[in-house]
Design a protein around this motif. Structure first.
Motif, PDB file in Angstrom:
ATOM      1  N   GLY A  56      35.888   8.828  44.798  1.00  0.00           N
ATOM      2  CA  GLY A  56      35.773   8.910  43.347  1.00  0.00           C
ATOM      3  C   GLY A  56      34.824   9.973  42.854  1.00  0.00           C
ATOM      4  O   GLY A  56      35.235  10.934  42.223  1.00  0.00           O
ATOM      5  N   GLU A  57      33.520   9.806  43.136  1.00  0.00           N
ATOM      6  CA  GLU A  57      32.538  10.742  42.601  1.00  0.00           C
ATOM      7  C   GLU A  57      32.206  11.864  43.586  1.00  0.00           C
ATOM      8  O   GLU A  57      31.448  12.760  43.255  1.00  0.00           O
ATOM      9  CB  GLU A  57      31.250   9.988  42.225  1.00  0.00           C
ATOM     10  N   GLU A  58      32.727  11.784  44.809  1.00  0.00           N
ATOM     11  CA  GLU A  58      32.430  12.811  45.795  1.00  0.00           C
ATOM     12  C   GLU A  58      33.029  14.140  45.350  1.00  0.00           C
ATOM     13  O   GLU A  58      34.213  14.244  45.063  1.00  0.00           O
ATOM     14  CB  GLU A  58      33.021  12.407  47.143  1.00  0.00           C
ATOM     15  N   SER A  59      32.208  15.159  45.256  1.00  0.00           N
ATOM     16  CA  SER A  59      32.697  16.451  44.806  1.00  0.00           C
ATOM     17  C   SER A  59      32.388  17.511  45.842  1.00  0.00           C
ATOM     18  O   SER A  59      31.459  17.385  46.644  1.00  0.00           O
ATOM     19  CB  SER A  59      32.070  16.838  43.456  1.00  0.00           C
ATOM     20  N   ALA A  60      33.191  18.554  45.822  1.00  0.00           N
ATOM     21  CA  ALA A  60      33.024  19.667  46.756  1.00  0.00           C
ATOM     22  C   ALA A  60      33.689  20.888  46.143  1.00  0.00           C
ATOM     23  O   ALA A  60      34.399  20.797  45.142  1.00  0.00           O
ATOM     24  CB  ALA A  60      33.659  19.324  48.111  1.00  0.00           C
ATOM     25  N   ARG A  61      33.455  22.026  46.740  1.00  0.00           N
ATOM     26  CA  ARG A  61      34.158  23.243  46.343  1.00  0.00           C
ATOM     27  C   ARG A  61      35.546  23.209  46.987  1.00  0.00           C
ATOM     28  O   ARG A  61      35.666  23.046  48.197  1.00  0.00           O
ATOM     29  CB  ARG A  61      33.374  24.476  46.779  1.00  0.00           C
ATOM     30  N   VAL A  62      36.581  23.322  46.181  1.00  0.00           N
ATOM     31  CA  VAL A  62      37.953  23.178  46.659  1.00  0.00           C
ATOM     32  C   VAL A  62      38.730  24.460  46.376  1.00  0.00           C
ATOM     33  O   VAL A  62      38.742  24.952  45.242  1.00  0.00           O
ATOM     34  CB  VAL A  62      38.656  21.994  45.962  1.00  0.00           C
ATOM     35  N   ASP A  63      39.361  24.999  47.410  1.00  0.00           N
ATOM     36  CA  ASP A  63      40.255  26.150  47.262  1.00  0.00           C
ATOM     37  C   ASP A  63      41.636  25.610  46.900  1.00  0.00           C
ATOM     38  O   ASP A  63      42.272  24.916  47.689  1.00  0.00           O
ATOM     39  CB  ASP A  63      40.313  26.938  48.573  1.00  0.00           C
ATOM     40  N   LEU A  64      42.098  25.908  45.688  1.00  0.00           N
ATOM     41  CA  LEU A  64      43.352  25.328  45.217  1.00  0.00           C
ATOM     42  C   LEU A  64      44.553  25.806  46.020  1.00  0.00           C
ATOM     43  O   LEU A  64      45.529  25.064  46.179  1.00  0.00           O
ATOM     44  CB  LEU A  64      43.552  25.652  43.734  1.00  0.00           C
ATOM     45  N   SER A  65      44.518  27.027  46.546  1.00  0.00           N
ATOM     46  CA  SER A  65      45.630  27.508  47.370  1.00  0.00           C
ATOM     47  C   SER A  65      45.739  26.703  48.662  1.00  0.00           C
ATOM     48  O   SER A  65      46.827  26.289  49.071  1.00  0.00           O
ATOM     49  CB  SER A  65      45.445  28.997  47.687  1.00  0.00           C
ATOM     50  N   VAL A  66      44.607  26.457  49.284  1.00  0.00           N
ATOM     51  CA  VAL A  66      44.588  25.652  50.510  1.00  0.00           C
ATOM     52  C   VAL A  66      45.063  24.236  50.222  1.00  0.00           C
ATOM     53  O   VAL A  66      45.844  23.645  50.976  1.00  0.00           O
ATOM     54  CB  VAL A  66      43.170  25.642  51.115  1.00  0.00           C
ATOM     55  N   LYS A  67      44.617  23.687  49.093  1.00  0.00           N
ATOM     56  CA  LYS A  67      44.987  22.305  48.754  1.00  0.00           C
ATOM     57  C   LYS A  67      46.475  22.206  48.417  1.00  0.00           C
ATOM     58  O   LYS A  67      47.126  21.205  48.744  1.00  0.00           O
ATOM     59  CB  LYS A  67      44.133  21.826  47.589  1.00  0.00           C
ATOM     60  N   LEU A  68      47.054  23.223  47.784  1.00  0.00           N
ATOM     61  CA  LEU A  68      48.497  23.227  47.518  1.00  0.00           C
ATOM     62  C   LEU A  68      49.289  23.234  48.820  1.00  0.00           C
ATOM     63  O   LEU A  68      50.292  22.516  48.955  1.00  0.00           O
ATOM     64  CB  LEU A  68      48.871  24.436  46.663  1.00  0.00           C
ATOM     65  N   ASP A  69      48.866  24.039  49.787  1.00  0.00           N
ATOM     66  CA  ASP A  69      49.575  24.069  51.070  1.00  0.00           C
ATOM     67  C   ASP A  69      49.462  22.726  51.795  1.00  0.00           C
ATOM     68  O   ASP A  69      50.424  22.252  52.416  1.00  0.00           O
ATOM     69  CB  ASP A  69      49.007  25.184  51.955  1.00  0.00           C
ATOM     70  N   GLU A  70      48.285  22.103  51.718  1.00  0.00           N
ATOM     71  CA  GLU A  70      48.112  20.787  52.330  1.00  0.00           C
ATOM     72  C   GLU A  70      49.020  19.760  51.652  1.00  0.00           C
ATOM     73  O   GLU A  70      49.653  18.933  52.312  1.00  0.00           O
ATOM     74  CB  GLU A  70      46.647  20.367  52.215  1.00  0.00           C
ATOM     75  N   ALA A  71      49.102  19.826  50.331  1.00  0.00           N
ATOM     76  CA  ALA A  71      49.963  18.895  49.588  1.00  0.00           C
ATOM     77  C   ALA A  71      51.436  19.127  49.916  1.00  0.00           C
ATOM     78  O   ALA A  71      52.219  18.165  49.985  1.00  0.00           O
ATOM     79  CB  ALA A  71      49.721  19.062  48.086  1.00  0.00           C
TER      80      ALA A  71
END
Length: 349
Positions: A191-206
């Motif tokens: 929930g509250e855990e935050s981090a720097r996220v690369d949206l391109s990497v996350k799209l490929d993972e999704a």
């Protein structure tokens, strides 16, 4: 239809309570936050307000006496501030402070907990649609392992045995990777855990996860990625956002089509987009697709919580989502986030 009355709100205090109020109130139609203040210039709510384009001021008197304000929310917990507000506010302006703001804070916490439960329930319900894809992707390496093991029972050549053993190890690694990906996706987000996220990497993972949920037959995937589209967010929650959008896009293309994944950086805005060439959304429904429990899918095919959770997660991390769609042409969901703040060396923080 009559337009809703606008409530103009001033927030005094930008600590944990003020930040929570910002996150809640800026999502509600008819509420305009005219400003926020705090005696601590490093209060977290001040930066949150800047991300949301809410005015920040250190002139408490000007904010309290603002004739456009209709409601003042004092979450400072300071009795002197409560007296100051009562002495300087404009006539007719209502004030919530003390026990009233604590009650409001408890209601916000309760709403946040309910949203988290809805998010998790919808995610677990969605895993049911993964079953066929998971079974297929796990069955293939298992059949390979079984066949190689049967050959090994009679094989005498050490070189062939070593080759079969390597193939078995690779098949086990593939199966383990499938289980690891799905376990990571299914687990309850912190929930509250935050981090720097690369949206391109996350799209490929999704994209990899979504392939278990929906059939990608005759679907071409096109990527247009910018270098380092970095935002601050919860990685698991953002993964869920993209899995949902990609799955919906593929389901809209029953006869095949093109799925386009896009990231970009436009000034101080980081963009992510998911586009399809599918059936499109009628204009009279676009305004409702983010409502809880609203779905255009047949019974048993959707919970009606997917896009509601998507919008809630995006708003939580100070973003916004919009959709453009034409019936018979396809849809594009565009997400905008503020960029992640740079990480300073410890001696500069």
């Amino acid at each position: 239809m009559a337009q809703p009355l606008t409530t103009k709100v001033a927030i005094l205090g930008a600590g944990k309570g003020g930040t929570a109020l910002l996150d809640l109130l800026h999502q509600i139609p008819g509420i305009v936050i005219v400003g926020i203040t705090d005696k601590n210039p490093s209060a977290p709510g001040l930066q949150r307000a800047r991300d949301l384009n809410v005015p920040v001021t250190d002139e408490v008197c000007d904010l309290v006496a603002n004739h456009g304000v209709s409601l003042i929310l004092d979450v400072t917990g300071d009795p002197d501030m409560e007296r100051f507000v009562l002495a300087h506010k404009s006539p007719g302006v209502e004030v919530l402070s003390g026990a009233a703001t604590r009650l409001l804070w408890n209601l916000i916490q309760h709403q946040t907990k309910l949203q988290a439960e809805l998010f998790h329930a919808e995610k677990l319900a969605g895993l049911g649609s993964f079953a066929a894809g998971i079974a297929h992707d796990i069955n293939n390496p298992l059949q390979l392992i079984l066949g190689l093991a049967e050959y090994l029972a009679e094989e005498q050549d050490p070189a062939v045995v070593r080759e079969y053993a390597r193939d078995i190890v690779q098949a086990v690694h593939r199966t383990s990777a499938i289980c690891r990906d799905l376990t990571r996706y299914a687990r309850r987000s912190l929930g509250e855990e935050s981090a720097r996220v690369d949206l391109s990497v996350k799209l490929d993972e999704a994209l990899k996860i979504a392939r278990y949920a929906v059939e990608f037959q005759d679907i071409a995937v096109v990527r247009h990625y910018a270098p380092e589209p970095i935002v601050t967010g919860n990685p698991d929650e953002l993964l869920h956002v993209f899995v949902n959008l990609i799955s919906n896009a593929v389901q809209a293309m029953e006869q095949g089509g093109t799925l386009t994944l896009h990231t970009g950086v436009e000034g101080r805005t980081v963009i992510a987009g998911v586009s399809d060439t599918g059936c499109g959304i009628p204009q009279d429904l676009i305004g409702r697709i983010f409502e809880p429990f609203f779905t255009t899918k047949p019974p048993g095919k959707g919970t009606g919580l997917g896009l509601y959770n998507v919008k809630s997660i995006i708003a939580k991390w100070h973003g916004k989502i919009c959709v453009e769609s034409r019936v018979g042409m396809g849809s594009t969901f565009r997400i905008e986030f503020p960029p992640a703040e740079p990480i300073l060396p410890e001696n500069e923080s």
